[in-house]
Design a protein around this motif. Structure first.
Motif, PDB file in Angstrom:
ATOM      1  N   GLY A   5     -35.834   9.730  -5.009  1.00  0.00           N
ATOM      2  CA  GLY A   5     -34.701   9.204  -4.249  1.00  0.00           C
ATOM      3  C   GLY A   5     -33.545   8.819  -5.144  1.00  0.00           C
ATOM      4  O   GLY A   5     -32.382   9.146  -4.866  1.00  0.00           O
ATOM      5  N   TYR A   6     -33.852   8.120  -6.249  1.00  0.00           N
ATOM      6  CA  TYR A   6     -32.788   7.727  -7.179  1.00  0.00           C
ATOM      7  C   TYR A   6     -32.124   8.951  -7.814  1.00  0.00           C
ATOM      8  O   TYR A   6     -30.896   9.022  -7.918  1.00  0.00           O
ATOM      9  N   LYS A   7     -32.937   9.925  -8.222  1.00  0.00           N
ATOM     10  CA  LYS A   7     -32.366  11.121  -8.853  1.00  0.00           C
ATOM     11  C   LYS A   7     -31.472  11.882  -7.881  1.00  0.00           C
ATOM     12  O   LYS A   7     -30.395  12.355  -8.244  1.00  0.00           O
ATOM     13  N   LEU A   8     -31.926  12.005  -6.629  1.00  0.00           N
ATOM     14  CA  LEU A   8     -31.113  12.697  -5.629  1.00  0.00           C
ATOM     15  C   LEU A   8     -29.804  11.952  -5.384  1.00  0.00           C
ATOM     16  O   LEU A   8     -28.741  12.557  -5.293  1.00  0.00           O
ATOM     17  N   HIS A   9     -29.887  10.634  -5.260  1.00  0.00           N
ATOM     18  CA  HIS A   9     -28.675   9.843  -5.031  1.00  0.00           C
ATOM     19  C   HIS A   9     -27.722   9.925  -6.218  1.00  0.00           C
ATOM     20  O   HIS A   9     -26.504  10.015  -6.040  1.00  0.00           O
ATOM     21  N   ASN A  10     -28.269   9.909  -7.419  1.00  0.00           N
ATOM     22  CA  ASN A  10     -27.411  10.024  -8.603  1.00  0.00           C
ATOM     23  C   ASN A  10     -26.760  11.395  -8.689  1.00  0.00           C
ATOM     24  O   ASN A  10     -25.616  11.519  -9.096  1.00  0.00           O
ATOM     25  N   ALA A  11     -27.505  12.425  -8.308  1.00  0.00           N
ATOM     26  CA  ALA A  11     -26.959  13.780  -8.372  1.00  0.00           C
ATOM     27  C   ALA A  11     -25.929  14.019  -7.274  1.00  0.00           C
ATOM     28  O   ALA A  11     -24.947  14.732  -7.483  1.00  0.00           O
ATOM     29  N   LYS A  12     -26.148  13.441  -6.116  1.00  0.00           N
ATOM     30  CA  LYS A  12     -25.270  13.698  -4.971  1.00  0.00           C
ATOM     31  C   LYS A  12     -25.230  12.459  -4.078  1.00  0.00           C
ATOM     32  O   LYS A  12     -25.813  12.429  -2.998  1.00  0.00           O
ATOM     33  N   ALA A  15     -24.005  13.015  -0.237  1.00  0.00           N
ATOM     34  CA  ALA A  15     -24.443  14.259   0.412  1.00  0.00           C
ATOM     35  C   ALA A  15     -24.129  14.207   1.904  1.00  0.00           C
ATOM     36  O   ALA A  15     -24.325  13.187   2.559  1.00  0.00           O
ATOM     37  N   ASN A  16     -23.621  15.314   2.420  1.00  0.00           N
ATOM     38  CA  ASN A  16     -23.302  15.351   3.850  1.00  0.00           C
ATOM     39  C   ASN A  16     -24.497  15.902   4.632  1.00  0.00           C
ATOM     40  O   ASN A  16     -25.479  16.370   4.062  1.00  0.00           O
ATOM     41  N   GLU A  17     -24.400  15.852   5.941  1.00  0.00           N
ATOM     42  CA  GLU A  17     -25.507  16.255   6.815  1.00  0.00           C
ATOM     43  C   GLU A  17     -25.923  17.707   6.586  1.00  0.00           C
ATOM     44  O   GLU A  17     -27.103  18.019   6.597  1.00  0.00           O
ATOM     45  N   GLU A  18     -24.974  18.574   6.396  1.00  0.00           N
ATOM     46  CA  GLU A  18     -25.281  19.989   6.171  1.00  0.00           C
ATOM     47  C   GLU A  18     -26.089  20.177   4.890  1.00  0.00           C
ATOM     48  O   GLU A  18     -27.050  20.939   4.861  1.00  0.00           O
ATOM     49  N   GLU A  19     -25.702  19.489   3.842  1.00  0.00           N
ATOM     50  CA  GLU A  19     -26.431  19.580   2.572  1.00  0.00           C
ATOM     51  C   GLU A  19     -27.842  19.000   2.706  1.00  0.00           C
ATOM     52  O   GLU A  19     -28.812  19.586   2.229  1.00  0.00           O
ATOM     53  N   ASP A  24     -36.167  19.995   2.278  1.00  0.00           N
ATOM     54  CA  ASP A  24     -37.448  19.798   2.943  1.00  0.00           C
ATOM     55  C   ASP A  24     -37.464  18.374   3.521  1.00  0.00           C
ATOM     56  O   ASP A  24     -36.859  17.465   2.945  1.00  0.00           O
ATOM     57  N   PRO A  25     -38.147  18.146   4.661  1.00  0.00           N
ATOM     58  CA  PRO A  25     -38.163  16.798   5.247  1.00  0.00           C
ATOM     59  C   PRO A  25     -38.625  15.699   4.285  1.00  0.00           C
ATOM     60  O   PRO A  25     -38.059  14.607   4.282  1.00  0.00           O
ATOM     61  N   LEU A  26     -39.611  15.965   3.463  1.00  0.00           N
ATOM     62  CA  LEU A  26     -40.075  14.937   2.528  1.00  0.00           C
ATOM     63  C   LEU A  26     -38.985  14.602   1.510  1.00  0.00           C
ATOM     64  O   LEU A  26     -38.785  13.442   1.157  1.00  0.00           O
ATOM     65  N   THR A  27     -38.272  15.607   1.056  1.00  0.00           N
ATOM     66  CA  THR A  27     -37.188  15.373   0.097  1.00  0.00           C
ATOM     67  C   THR A  27     -36.057  14.584   0.745  1.00  0.00           C
ATOM     68  O   THR A  27     -35.480  13.684   0.136  1.00  0.00           O
ATOM     69  N   ARG A  28     -35.748  14.914   2.013  1.00  0.00           N
ATOM     70  CA  ARG A  28     -34.729  14.131   2.731  1.00  0.00           C
ATOM     71  C   ARG A  28     -35.166  12.676   2.859  1.00  0.00           C
ATOM     72  O   ARG A  28     -34.365  11.761   2.687  1.00  0.00           O
ATOM     73  N   TYR A  32     -33.194   9.278   1.644  1.00  0.00           N
ATOM     74  CA  TYR A  32     -32.824   8.160   2.505  1.00  0.00           C
ATOM     75  C   TYR A  32     -33.497   6.851   2.107  1.00  0.00           C
ATOM     76  O   TYR A  32     -32.873   5.801   2.103  1.00  0.00           O
ATOM     77  N   VAL A  33     -34.788   6.909   1.840  1.00  0.00           N
ATOM     78  CA  VAL A  33     -35.594   5.699   1.738  1.00  0.00           C
ATOM     79  C   VAL A  33     -35.973   5.330   0.310  1.00  0.00           C
ATOM     80  O   VAL A  33     -36.117   4.153  -0.013  1.00  0.00           O
ATOM     81  N   GLY A  34     -36.122   6.306  -0.556  1.00  0.00           N
ATOM     82  CA  GLY A  34     -36.605   6.042  -1.911  1.00  0.00           C
ATOM     83  C   GLY A  34     -35.927   4.881  -2.619  1.00  0.00           C
ATOM     84  O   GLY A  34     -36.608   3.978  -3.112  1.00  0.00           O
ATOM     85  N   PRO A  35     -34.613   4.846  -2.659  1.00  0.00           N
ATOM     86  CA  PRO A  35     -33.942   3.741  -3.354  1.00  0.00           C
ATOM     87  C   PRO A  35     -34.131   2.381  -2.686  1.00  0.00           C
ATOM     88  O   PRO A  35     -33.855   1.358  -3.281  1.00  0.00           O
ATOM     89  N   ASN A  36     -34.613   2.371  -1.427  1.00  0.00           N
ATOM     90  CA  ASN A  36     -34.774   1.110  -0.702  1.00  0.00           C
ATOM     91  C   ASN A  36     -36.199   0.566  -0.714  1.00  0.00           C
ATOM     92  O   ASN A  36     -36.455  -0.483  -0.142  1.00  0.00           O
ATOM     93  N   ILE A  37     -37.126   1.295  -1.296  1.00  0.00           N
ATOM     94  CA  ILE A  37     -38.508   0.817  -1.299  1.00  0.00           C
ATOM     95  C   ILE A  37     -38.566  -0.479  -2.097  1.00  0.00           C
ATOM     96  O   ILE A  37     -38.104  -0.536  -3.235  1.00  0.00           O
TER      97      ILE A  37
END
Length: 181
Positions: A5-12, A15-19, A24-28, A32-37
């Motif tokens: 989650g942190y890596k995805l947020h740092n990279a983008k 990110a918009n809805e289309e991106e 994959d659902p697990l990656t989404r 969304y949630v990884g940085p908030n755990i």
């Protein structure tokens, strides 16, 4: 999940809805949630992983490799076992990032359960970071394979890779398996 989650947020971070829909659902869910755990959940998970790693060290002190099935049956194609719609809806709910941590955690647990039941023999190695290699032994008419998984201790990657090569070189890898009915 937290690290992803942190890596995805740092990279983008924006990110918009289309991106996000391309993930994959697990990656989404990680996005969304990884940085908030909460730190307590993160610490609990790492405590369990530490216990598993300690138990595995006992095994690897006696054995070089662990041999397991890769799956309980012929490999499944992604289309055959889609993420259940209720989980996808929960992940894609616009409110999820703003929901309570307990609500977010319910979605995390449901999603992890779905993925775990698809790959029960591989999940432990994903958590502990042990190198593992799948050795296909047979394919069905659709080209989906049934194989074995060989797991090694940390930093045994090169030894692990050498095993199927050695088996192939000595023709000991030719296994005749009757398809499951």
């Amino acid at each position: 999940m937290v690290e992803t989650g942190y890596k995805l947020h740092n990279a983008k971070p924006d990110a918009n809805e289309e991106e996000l829909a391309q993930l994959d659902p697990l990656t989404r869910l990680c996005y969304y949630v990884g940085p908030n755990i909460p730190a307590t959940k993160y610490t609990d998970i790492h405590g369990k992983v530490d216990q598993w790693m300690s138990q595995l060290m006992t095994i690897f002190n006696e054995y070089t490799f662990i041999l397991t099935p890769t799956t309980a049956d012929v490999a499944m194609s992604q289309a055959d076992v889609p993420v259940p719609e209720n989980i996808v809806k929960a992940i894609d709910n616009k409110q999820l990032p703003n929901d309570s941590l307990s609500k977010q955690w319910e979605v995390v647990e449901a999603t992890c359960d779905h993925y775990y039941w698809r790959t029960p023999y591989t999940m432990l190695w994903n958590f502990t970071g042990h190198p593992a290699i799948n050795i296909p032994m047979w394919s069905d008419d659709n080209g989906l394979s049934l194989g074995v998984q060989l797991i090694g201790n940390w930093a045994s990657d090169f030894d692990l890779i050498a095993v199927p090569d050695a088996l192939e070189a000595t023709s000991q890898l030719e296994v005749n398996i009757t398809p499951l009915a």
